[in-house]
Design a protein around this motif. Structure first.
Motif, PDB file in Angstrom:
ATOM      1  N   UNK A 123       6.511   9.718 -25.900  1.00  0.00           N
ATOM      2  CA  UNK A 123       6.942  10.916 -26.624  1.00  0.00           C
ATOM      3  C   UNK A 123       7.243  10.626 -28.087  1.00  0.00           C
ATOM      4  N   UNK A 124       6.817  11.542 -28.954  1.00  0.00           N
ATOM      5  CA  UNK A 124       7.183  11.524 -30.372  1.00  0.00           C
ATOM      6  C   UNK A 124       7.871  12.856 -30.643  1.00  0.00           C
ATOM      7  N   UNK A 125       9.148  12.829 -30.921  1.00  0.00           N
ATOM      8  CA  UNK A 125       9.945  14.046 -31.008  1.00  0.00           C
ATOM      9  C   UNK A 125      10.087  14.511 -32.450  1.00  0.00           C
ATOM     10  N   UNK A 126       9.658  15.750 -32.716  1.00  0.00           N
ATOM     11  CA  UNK A 126       9.885  16.422 -34.003  1.00  0.00           C
ATOM     12  C   UNK A 126      10.862  17.561 -33.789  1.00  0.00           C
ATOM     13  N   UNK A 127      11.918  17.590 -34.564  1.00  0.00           N
ATOM     14  CA  UNK A 127      12.918  18.649 -34.455  1.00  0.00           C
ATOM     15  C   UNK A 127      13.098  19.297 -35.820  1.00  0.00           C
ATOM     16  N   UNK A 128      13.269  20.623 -35.843  1.00  0.00           N
ATOM     17  CA  UNK A 128      13.432  21.342 -37.096  1.00  0.00           C
ATOM     18  C   UNK A 128      14.904  21.472 -37.465  1.00  0.00           C
ATOM     19  N   UNK A 129      15.155  21.543 -38.771  1.00  0.00           N
ATOM     20  CA  UNK A 129      16.512  21.736 -39.258  1.00  0.00           C
ATOM     21  C   UNK A 129      16.510  22.776 -40.366  1.00  0.00           C
ATOM     22  N   UNK A 130      17.545  23.623 -40.430  1.00  0.00           N
ATOM     23  CA  UNK A 130      17.644  24.607 -41.529  1.00  0.00           C
ATOM     24  C   UNK A 130      18.117  23.927 -42.805  1.00  0.00           C
ATOM     25  N   UNK A 170       4.210  25.048 -51.293  1.00  0.00           N
ATOM     26  CA  UNK A 170       5.435  25.812 -51.048  1.00  0.00           C
ATOM     27  C   UNK A 170       6.167  25.966 -52.377  1.00  0.00           C
ATOM     28  N   UNK A 171       6.246  27.181 -52.884  1.00  0.00           N
ATOM     29  CA  UNK A 171       6.887  27.423 -54.166  1.00  0.00           C
ATOM     30  C   UNK A 171       8.399  27.547 -54.040  1.00  0.00           C
ATOM     31  N   UNK A 172       8.870  28.101 -52.937  1.00  0.00           N
ATOM     32  CA  UNK A 172      10.303  28.330 -52.795  1.00  0.00           C
ATOM     33  C   UNK A 172      10.622  28.484 -51.323  1.00  0.00           C
ATOM     34  N   UNK A 173      11.698  27.847 -50.867  1.00  0.00           N
ATOM     35  CA  UNK A 173      12.176  28.115 -49.517  1.00  0.00           C
ATOM     36  C   UNK A 173      13.693  28.212 -49.553  1.00  0.00           C
ATOM     37  N   UNK A 174      14.228  28.973 -48.629  1.00  0.00           N
ATOM     38  CA  UNK A 174      15.672  29.172 -48.570  1.00  0.00           C
ATOM     39  C   UNK A 174      16.087  29.424 -47.132  1.00  0.00           C
ATOM     40  N   UNK A 175      17.286  29.042 -46.832  1.00  0.00           N
ATOM     41  CA  UNK A 175      17.858  29.287 -45.516  1.00  0.00           C
ATOM     42  C   UNK A 175      19.249  29.877 -45.699  1.00  0.00           C
TER      43      UNK A 175
END
Length: 451
Positions: free
Chosen positions: A161-168, A278-283
């Motif tokens: 397994x290779x685990x990828x997890x997302x974060x805000x 990606x020009x801009x991202x926000x959370x």
């Protein structure tokens, strides 16, 4: 040149920027230091894309290099709840730990959802906090079920397994807090994976005795640094990767608005074959969980105010993206044909899309620069196409309804080296953004924290 995200991550966490590596092979860093009882010398390497959500958790997996990804079924099922969504809950009753119970908002009695608890424990301590303990156990339980699905799907006894997890990640403004966030998510994900690789007993199980559960989690926490196969990636970028790698999605300017239960990610980008700018991202810590529902939910605002804040987050993101395109890498016509892609459950709320459509037709800062009334911005609900994503074999349901909920997990199911070349044009070298004209101040924006 290393990717922007890798350069930023190294800049935050320290250490040299790695040299560019060929995508065909895996480095020694891609091998778990402590072998698992599940592994052998010749095994498939499977990427697990895990979207740890406020309301529910979704998982998509694929073998490295496989074009189609597969949605893992949830280990629990409830009526009127998607078959691949697992409620993000941990409850302890009479010494027994229960995972994945469906708890209605009105039954929470003011308790903060598990993901928001994790986001709030930002004291920088090296000791495992109570929210981290809960999340490790919950994710360990999820991974046990996912591993069974992977084995059943591919007909194998063992795999790597290779685990990828997302974060805000964009939610955190300072470098120090951002560093803590990366370390927290990495530590939790590593410990969760470690619970599945203990050689002296079973991993995390539902309805487990609390003392046994605590012993496993504490041991996994101590062993977490022995786990290498972990990737922590921005949720906002992961959804963009899903769009870019989906053969059914046309290139151009897209703004992803992912309204989840607890957070909302907005990211504007230009997509082309093999490329993502990606020009801009926000959370923002603002999701459908906070929307007035006539129930006992936390931090409730008026419905109109919530809708305005979601719109304003999009509007600021989109307008700053257009202004950052100082070198005209994207044509004027491409910006005119830009679109909004809703992902996440909040995008389907009956109040959201009509409000956005109404605001787009109005004379707002996001469209006034075109100087005419002929501009329109189509709004779509994106879900990965059948060419890109299908239910795993032996799933309890073969339905594709509600697949808009798995865009983030789908993007995370690609190995990091299979992601398109992506960057923020003004930040590739300096990490510092250019000066842009201030947007018109709206008094209703009091408390807005978009970056």
């Amino acid at each position: 040149m290393a990717s922007w995200f890798e350069r930023l991550r190294r800049k935050i966490l320290g250490g040299p920027v790695p040299a560019e590596k060929k995508p065909e092979s895996l480095s020694s860093a891609d091998v778990v230091k402590k072998p698992s009882a599940r592994t052998t010398s010749k095994i498939a390497r499977v990427v697990i894309g895990l979207d740890f959500g406020t309301s529910s958790t979704k998982v998509v997996f694929r073998k490295i290099g496989e074009k189609t990804a597969w949605v893992a079924p949830s280990p629990v099922t409830f009526p009127d709840f998607a078959w691949f969504c697992t409620p993000t809950t941990v409850e302890t009753n009479d010494g027994v730990v229960n995972f994945g119970d469906l708890i209605k908002p009105e039954d929470r009695n003011g308790e903060v959802p598990l993901k928001l608890q994790l986001l709030d424990c930002s004291d920088g301590s090296e000791d495992m906090t109570a929210p981290e303990k809960k999340v490790i156990g919950y994710l360990g339980w999820i991974l046990e079920a996912v591993f069974d699905s992977v084995k059943s799907h591919y007909g194998v006894k063992d795999f790597q397994p290779i685990l990828n997890i997302g974060t805000p990640v964009a939610y955190f403004g300072s470098k120090e807090v951002l560093q803590q966030q990366f370390k927290r998510y990495e530590g939790v994900a590593k410990a969760a994976l470690a619970t599945t690789q203990m050689l002296d007993g079973p991993g995390i199980q539902n309805h487990m005795d609390e003392s046994q559960y605590s012993a496993i989690v504490h041991k996994a926490w101590q062993q977490r640094e022995e786990i290498d196969l972990i990737g922590v990636h921005p949720e906002s970028i992961s959804a963009l990767v899903s769009l870019q790698r989906d053969p059914a999605v046309e290139g151009g300017v897209h703004c992803v608005v992912d309204i989840g239960a607890g957070t909302t990610e907005v990211s504007t980008s230009f997509l082309a074959p093999g490329h993502l700018s990606c020009y801009q991202d926000s959370t923002e810590r603002r999701g459908i969980y906070h929307y007035p529902l006539g129930t006992n939910v936390r931090e409730t605002q008026s419905a109109q105010d919530m809708l305005h804040q979601w719109w304003r987050q999009f509007e600021v993101n989109w307008e700053l993206s257009r202004r950052k395109d100082a070198q005209n890498a994207v044509t004027h016509e491409a910006w005119r044909k830009s679109s909004i892609m809703f992902t996440g459950g909040g995008g389907l709320h009956p109040d959201v899309k009509p409000y956005f459509e109404k605001k787009i037709k109005a004379d707002s800062p996001a469209n006034v620069h075109f100087g005419n009334g002929n501009w329109s911005m189509p709004i779509q609900t994106y879900q990965p196409s059948e060419q890109a994503l299908k239910p795993a074999r032996n799933s309890q349901s073969e339905g594709r309804s509600a697949f808009h909920l798995v865009a983030v997990a789908h993007g995370l199911s690609f190995h990091r080296r299979e992601w398109p070349a992506w960057y923020r044009p003004e930040e590739v070298e300096t990490m510092d953004g250019p000066e842009v004209d201030a947007l018109p101040f709206d008094p209703a924006d009091a408390g807005y924290h978009g970056r």
